[in-house]
Design a protein around this motif. Sequence first.
Motif, PDB file in Angstrom:
ATOM      1  N   GLU A   6      34.510 -16.700  47.022  1.00  0.00           N
ATOM      2  CA  GLU A   6      35.156 -15.831  46.040  1.00  0.00           C
ATOM      3  C   GLU A   6      36.668 -15.899  46.152  1.00  0.00           C
ATOM      4  O   GLU A   6      37.378 -15.897  45.131  1.00  0.00           O
ATOM      5  CB  GLU A   6      34.660 -14.398  46.220  1.00  0.00           C
ATOM      6  N   LEU A   7      37.174 -15.955  47.357  1.00  0.00           N
ATOM      7  CA  LEU A   7      38.621 -16.085  47.540  1.00  0.00           C
ATOM      8  C   LEU A   7      39.135 -17.360  46.882  1.00  0.00           C
ATOM      9  O   LEU A   7      40.237 -17.375  46.306  1.00  0.00           O
ATOM     10  CB  LEU A   7      38.975 -16.073  49.030  1.00  0.00           C
ATOM     11  N   LEU A   8      38.350 -18.421  46.955  1.00  0.00           N
ATOM     12  CA  LEU A   8      38.740 -19.681  46.331  1.00  0.00           C
ATOM     13  C   LEU A   8      38.583 -19.612  44.813  1.00  0.00           C
ATOM     14  O   LEU A   8      39.473 -20.011  44.067  1.00  0.00           O
ATOM     15  CB  LEU A   8      37.895 -20.825  46.903  1.00  0.00           C
ATOM     16  N   ARG A   9      37.458 -19.095  44.359  1.00  0.00           N
ATOM     17  CA  ARG A   9      37.187 -19.022  42.914  1.00  0.00           C
ATOM     18  C   ARG A   9      38.259 -18.215  42.184  1.00  0.00           C
ATOM     19  O   ARG A   9      38.706 -18.587  41.094  1.00  0.00           O
ATOM     20  CB  ARG A   9      35.802 -18.401  42.678  1.00  0.00           C
ATOM     21  N   TYR A  10      38.649 -17.095  42.757  1.00  0.00           N
ATOM     22  CA  TYR A  10      39.591 -16.191  42.086  1.00  0.00           C
ATOM     23  C   TYR A  10      41.014 -16.333  42.606  1.00  0.00           C
ATOM     24  O   TYR A  10      41.865 -15.460  42.366  1.00  0.00           O
ATOM     25  CB  TYR A  10      39.119 -14.739  42.247  1.00  0.00           C
ATOM     26  N   SER A  11      41.307 -17.409  43.304  1.00  0.00           N
ATOM     27  CA  SER A  11      42.599 -17.551  43.993  1.00  0.00           C
ATOM     28  C   SER A  11      43.795 -17.450  43.058  1.00  0.00           C
ATOM     29  O   SER A  11      44.827 -16.887  43.426  1.00  0.00           O
ATOM     30  CB  SER A  11      42.643 -18.878  44.749  1.00  0.00           C
ATOM     31  N   ARG A  12      43.663 -17.956  41.821  1.00  0.00           N
ATOM     32  CA  ARG A  12      44.826 -17.964  40.930  1.00  0.00           C
ATOM     33  C   ARG A  12      45.214 -16.563  40.487  1.00  0.00           C
ATOM     34  O   ARG A  12      46.397 -16.295  40.251  1.00  0.00           O
ATOM     35  CB  ARG A  12      44.567 -18.860  39.718  1.00  0.00           C
ATOM     36  N   GLN A  13      44.229 -15.656  40.341  1.00  0.00           N
ATOM     37  CA  GLN A  13      44.622 -14.294  39.980  1.00  0.00           C
ATOM     38  C   GLN A  13      44.897 -13.445  41.217  1.00  0.00           C
ATOM     39  O   GLN A  13      45.693 -12.509  41.163  1.00  0.00           O
ATOM     40  CB  GLN A  13      43.576 -13.634  39.082  1.00  0.00           C
ATOM     41  N   LYS A  17      50.715 -10.512  42.549  1.00  0.00           N
ATOM     42  CA  LYS A  17      50.902  -9.326  43.386  1.00  0.00           C
ATOM     43  C   LYS A  17      50.302  -8.079  42.741  1.00  0.00           C
ATOM     44  O   LYS A  17      49.948  -7.126  43.428  1.00  0.00           O
ATOM     45  CB  LYS A  17      52.384  -9.116  43.681  1.00  0.00           C
ATOM     46  N   GLN A  18      50.188  -8.098  41.401  1.00  0.00           N
ATOM     47  CA  GLN A  18      49.619  -6.939  40.716  1.00  0.00           C
ATOM     48  C   GLN A  18      48.109  -6.827  40.950  1.00  0.00           C
ATOM     49  O   GLN A  18      47.526  -5.763  40.754  1.00  0.00           O
ATOM     50  CB  GLN A  18      49.883  -7.026  39.210  1.00  0.00           C
ATOM     51  N   ILE A  19      47.464  -7.904  41.340  1.00  0.00           N
ATOM     52  CA  ILE A  19      46.021  -7.895  41.584  1.00  0.00           C
ATOM     53  C   ILE A  19      45.727  -8.001  43.071  1.00  0.00           C
ATOM     54  O   ILE A  19      45.166  -7.096  43.677  1.00  0.00           O
ATOM     55  CB  ILE A  19      45.329  -9.035  40.807  1.00  0.00           C
ATOM     56  N   ASP A  20      46.106  -9.129  43.693  1.00  0.00           N
ATOM     57  CA  ASP A  20      45.938  -9.334  45.130  1.00  0.00           C
ATOM     58  C   ASP A  20      44.460  -9.150  45.527  1.00  0.00           C
ATOM     59  O   ASP A  20      43.583  -9.031  44.680  1.00  0.00           O
ATOM     60  CB  ASP A  20      46.843  -8.374  45.898  1.00  0.00           C
ATOM     61  N   ILE A  21      44.192  -9.102  46.782  1.00  0.00           N
ATOM     62  CA  ILE A  21      42.813  -8.982  47.266  1.00  0.00           C
ATOM     63  C   ILE A  21      42.241  -7.600  46.959  1.00  0.00           C
ATOM     64  O   ILE A  21      41.061  -7.464  46.621  1.00  0.00           O
ATOM     65  CB  ILE A  21      42.748  -9.267  48.779  1.00  0.00           C
ATOM     66  N   ASP A  22      43.085  -6.562  47.028  1.00  0.00           N
ATOM     67  CA  ASP A  22      42.591  -5.212  46.742  1.00  0.00           C
ATOM     68  C   ASP A  22      42.090  -5.105  45.306  1.00  0.00           C
ATOM     69  O   ASP A  22      41.021  -4.535  45.043  1.00  0.00           O
ATOM     70  CB  ASP A  22      43.696  -4.184  46.983  1.00  0.00           C
ATOM     71  N   GLY A  23      42.871  -5.645  44.366  1.00  0.00           N
ATOM     72  CA  GLY A  23      42.461  -5.602  42.972  1.00  0.00           C
ATOM     73  C   GLY A  23      41.209  -6.415  42.720  1.00  0.00           C
ATOM     74  O   GLY A  23      40.324  -6.000  41.966  1.00  0.00           O
ATOM     75  N   GLN A  24      41.118  -7.565  43.370  1.00  0.00           N
ATOM     76  CA  GLN A  24      39.936  -8.406  43.200  1.00  0.00           C
ATOM     77  C   GLN A  24      38.689  -7.725  43.776  1.00  0.00           C
ATOM     78  O   GLN A  24      37.595  -7.827  43.220  1.00  0.00           O
ATOM     79  CB  GLN A  24      40.142  -9.755  43.880  1.00  0.00           C
TER      80      GLN A  24
END
Length: 252
Positions: A6-13, A17-24
Amino acid sequence: MLTDQELLRYSRQILLKQIDIDGQTRLKAARVLIVGLGGLGSPVALYLAAAGVGELHLADFDQVDLTNLQRQIIHDSHSLGVAKVDSAMERLSRLNPEVRLVPRRTVLDADTLAEAVAAVDLVLDCSDNFTTREAVNAACVAAGKPLVSGAAIRLEGQLSVFDPRRPESPCYHCLYGHGSEAELTCSEAGVVGPLVGMVGSLQALEALKLLAGFGEPLVGRLLLVDALGSRFRELRVKRDPACVVCGGGHGE
């Protein structure tokens, strides 16, 4: 928690900084109801699944028709005669198998609509008629759930966000009242495909902002899209203290 995949799949978003890991992570935990899997619901479902929204509830009672394929890009020629929910689920599961898909293939009446809205965190109205929009709005107000509403016909589109959690937010009825009995549908008036794609994509963007907690949603604002002149216009919308649906936020 997010897996390495998932970290790789969604890496571009996640890089934003507005999303980051917390937002994901918030997106992964979110549950969303999409009402209508046509011209608007197609890009909405595709983009929310691609973005990693954890659970998508797909509501549509219709079947794929040849006239749909000019704009309803989640379906294709192999889906003709198939229930739109099933066609969409097949496409979305190929796009992102990590997303949980919950089908709702029947017409949503008052009881089932209330149940469907209560089961999610956010609702996107991608329907094509005023009666459904009014019913979805009333259910969202009653459940206190945010609603992202879009519409498009001919060469004009509209988009707004109604969030009963915010005291200043109007509801759909505050803006449109009782509508018009003479309201036209796309099958009667026509619509250009990229316009519904644009409005649906903006609906998906507003949903991501609400779910991940970034940016300024279109609460209290109506975005008007003029496809003929390639122009956008924004109107301020206030809550109606005499609204029969939200009652100015006080149930009066």
